[in-house]
Scaffold this motif. Sequence first.
Motif, PDB file in Angstrom:
ATOM      1  N   ALA A  71       0.824  -1.216   0.000  1.00 25.07           N
ATOM      2  CA  ALA A  71       0.000   0.000   0.000  1.00 25.07           C
ATOM      3  C   ALA A  71       0.853   1.258   0.000  1.00 25.07           C
ATOM      4  O   ALA A  71       0.427   2.301  -0.496  1.00 25.07           O
ATOM      5  N   SER A  72       2.079   1.176   0.512  1.00 25.69           N
ATOM      6  CA  SER A  72       2.952   2.345   0.552  1.00 25.69           C
ATOM      7  C   SER A  72       3.399   2.775  -0.841  1.00 25.69           C
ATOM      8  O   SER A  72       3.817   3.911  -1.043  1.00 25.69           O
ATOM      9  N   ARG A  73       3.299   1.887  -1.834  1.00 24.67           N
ATOM     10  CA  ARG A  73       3.725   2.206  -3.203  1.00 24.67           C
ATOM     11  C   ARG A  73       2.565   2.588  -4.110  1.00 24.67           C
ATOM     12  O   ARG A  73       2.775   3.029  -5.236  1.00 24.67           O
ATOM     13  N   ILE A  74       1.329   2.417  -3.650  1.00 22.10           N
ATOM     14  CA  ILE A  74       0.158   2.686  -4.483  1.00 22.10           C
ATOM     15  C   ILE A  74      -0.094   4.191  -4.577  1.00 22.10           C
ATOM     16  O   ILE A  74      -0.094   4.892  -3.572  1.00 22.10           O
ATOM     17  N   ASN A 120       4.232   3.530  -7.361  1.00 21.41           N
ATOM     18  CA  ASN A 120       5.355   4.426  -7.166  1.00 21.41           C
ATOM     19  C   ASN A 120       6.640   3.609  -7.253  1.00 21.41           C
ATOM     20  O   ASN A 120       6.839   2.695  -6.468  1.00 21.41           O
ATOM     21  N   PRO A 121       7.526   3.927  -8.195  1.00 22.21           N
ATOM     22  CA  PRO A 121       8.735   3.125  -8.349  1.00 22.21           C
ATOM     23  C   PRO A 121       9.766   3.374  -7.263  1.00 22.21           C
ATOM     24  O   PRO A 121      10.697   2.600  -7.094  1.00 22.21           O
ATOM     25  N   VAL A 122       9.623   4.455  -6.499  1.00 23.88           N
ATOM     26  CA  VAL A 122      10.613   4.804  -5.480  1.00 23.88           C
ATOM     27  C   VAL A 122      10.386   3.955  -4.244  1.00 23.88           C
ATOM     28  O   VAL A 122       9.356   4.037  -3.600  1.00 23.88           O
ATOM     29  N   GLU A 123      11.365   3.112  -3.930  1.00 24.57           N
ATOM     30  CA  GLU A 123      11.318   2.311  -2.699  1.00 24.57           C
ATOM     31  C   GLU A 123      12.209   2.984  -1.671  1.00 24.57           C
ATOM     32  O   GLU A 123      13.184   3.648  -2.015  1.00 24.57           O
ATOM     33  N   GLY A 124      11.911   2.752  -0.412  1.00 23.07           N
ATOM     34  CA  GLY A 124      12.738   3.298   0.657  1.00 23.07           C
ATOM     35  C   GLY A 124      12.523   4.786   0.863  1.00 23.07           C
ATOM     36  O   GLY A 124      13.383   5.460   1.388  1.00 23.07           O
ATOM     37  N   GLY A 125      11.389   5.292   0.426  1.00 18.85           N
ATOM     38  CA  GLY A 125      11.064   6.702   0.623  1.00 18.85           C
ATOM     39  C   GLY A 125      10.758   6.955   2.090  1.00 18.85           C
ATOM     40  O   GLY A 125      10.833   6.059   2.920  1.00 18.85           O
ATOM     41  N   PRO A 126      10.430   8.176   2.459  1.00 17.31           N
ATOM     42  CA  PRO A 126      10.169   8.480   3.873  1.00 17.31           C
ATOM     43  C   PRO A 126       9.020   7.651   4.421  1.00 17.31           C
ATOM     44  O   PRO A 126       7.956   7.587   3.826  1.00 17.31           O
ATOM     45  N   GLY A 127       9.293   6.969   5.526  1.00 15.49           N
ATOM     46  CA  GLY A 127       8.249   6.213   6.212  1.00 15.49           C
ATOM     47  C   GLY A 127       8.039   4.809   5.702  1.00 15.49           C
ATOM     48  O   GLY A 127       7.345   4.032   6.315  1.00 15.49           O
ATOM     49  N   ILE A 161       6.702   0.607   7.617  1.00 13.36           N
ATOM     50  CA  ILE A 161       5.462  -0.046   7.250  1.00 13.36           C
ATOM     51  C   ILE A 161       5.665  -1.543   7.171  1.00 13.36           C
ATOM     52  O   ILE A 161       6.564  -2.026   6.492  1.00 13.36           O
ATOM     53  N   GLU A 162       4.827  -2.271   7.891  1.00 10.12           N
ATOM     54  CA  GLU A 162       4.910  -3.722   7.839  1.00 10.12           C
ATOM     55  C   GLU A 162       4.383  -4.188   6.494  1.00 10.12           C
ATOM     56  O   GLU A 162       3.502  -3.582   5.914  1.00 10.12           O
ATOM     57  N   GLY A 163       4.894  -5.294   6.020  1.00  9.00           N
ATOM     58  CA  GLY A 163       4.434  -5.822   4.753  1.00  9.00           C
ATOM     59  C   GLY A 163       5.205  -5.246   3.574  1.00  9.00           C
ATOM     60  O   GLY A 163       4.958  -5.590   2.442  1.00  9.00           O
ATOM     61  N   ASP A 164       6.153  -4.346   3.803  1.00  9.09           N
ATOM     62  CA  ASP A 164       6.990  -3.814   2.746  1.00  9.09           C
ATOM     63  C   ASP A 164       8.324  -4.552   2.838  1.00  9.09           C
ATOM     64  O   ASP A 164       9.184  -4.204   3.638  1.00  9.09           O
ATOM     65  N   PRO A 165       8.526  -5.612   2.050  1.00 13.95           N
ATOM     66  CA  PRO A 165       9.677  -6.487   2.248  1.00 13.95           C
ATOM     67  C   PRO A 165      10.999  -5.916   1.779  1.00 13.95           C
ATOM     68  O   PRO A 165      12.039  -6.387   2.177  1.00 13.95           O
ATOM     69  N   LEU A 166      11.020  -4.900   0.938  1.00 12.55           N
ATOM     70  CA  LEU A 166      12.281  -4.446   0.349  1.00 12.55           C
ATOM     71  C   LEU A 166      13.259  -3.833   1.339  1.00 12.55           C
ATOM     72  O   LEU A 166      14.438  -4.155   1.279  1.00 12.55           O
ATOM     73  N   PRO A 167      12.865  -2.956   2.285  1.00  7.85           N
ATOM     74  CA  PRO A 167      13.869  -2.426   3.214  1.00  7.85           C
ATOM     75  C   PRO A 167      14.543  -3.525   4.021  1.00  7.85           C
ATOM     76  O   PRO A 167      15.740  -3.495   4.227  1.00  7.85           O
ATOM     77  N   ALA A 168      13.809  -4.526   4.449  1.00  9.83           N
ATOM     78  CA  ALA A 168      14.400  -5.626   5.214  1.00  9.83           C
ATOM     79  C   ALA A 168      15.324  -6.443   4.311  1.00  9.83           C
ATOM     80  O   ALA A 168      16.393  -6.874   4.721  1.00  9.83           O
ATOM     81  N   ALA A 169      14.929  -6.656   3.056  1.00  9.10           N
ATOM     82  CA  ALA A 169      15.744  -7.422   2.131  1.00  9.10           C
ATOM     83  C   ALA A 169      17.036  -6.674   1.824  1.00  9.10           C
ATOM     84  O   ALA A 169      18.105  -7.275   1.687  1.00  9.10           O
ATOM     85  N   GLU A 170      16.979  -5.329   1.734  1.00 10.79           N
ATOM     86  CA  GLU A 170      18.174  -4.557   1.491  1.00 10.79           C
ATOM     87  C   GLU A 170      19.135  -4.684   2.657  1.00 10.79           C
ATOM     88  O   GLU A 170      20.333  -4.840   2.466  1.00 10.79           O
TER      89      GLU A 170
END
Length: 168
Positions: free
Chosen positions: A90-93, A143-150, A154-163
């Motif tokens: 939902a953070s990317r929508i 939204n193609p930008v990952e790792g933006g503010p906040g 957010i739970e369920g956003d796997p990319l920051p943890a994967a990074e």
Amino acid sequence: RNEEEKSHLARKRAEAARISAEIRADREMQAARRPPPESKAAPPAKVLVRLRYDVDGQKGRKPVELEGTPSTISFFHLLTAAEEMFKVPASRIVLRPADESKFPVEPKDEALPSFSEFASIEAFPNLETLGLRNGQELFLTVNPVEGGPGSAMIEGDPLPAAEGSSAS
């Protein structure tokens, strides 16, 4: 003979009274079994929002039905439904209302608030507050930008943890 006729008529009346009493009792019993007609509740109101999407190179239109009215449905529920439908956090929508004054319909320049702009679920406005109505058409992009503010919070956003795990 007169007495026979009188007794015969009396028996007929008694039999007719017995039959009508049975019919009345049967009707009362049947009425007690079925729920009263006024107890039938109207089906719950539903809001239909049509999403025109452009996700991972795929374009199309999908309806989203939510139970309630625009004043009772939270924007959070709309974002959650879109998240489940498109398997995108939902953070990317990014949702933009349609500019219905143009033909063909195009998205407006301003987007609806993003998921990360709200501190809690209770902070999300209802659809009516955002100016959305039943049958509204929205444009959904990712939204193609990952790792933006906040987004790391957010739970369920796997990319920051994967990074973080790939860096170690």
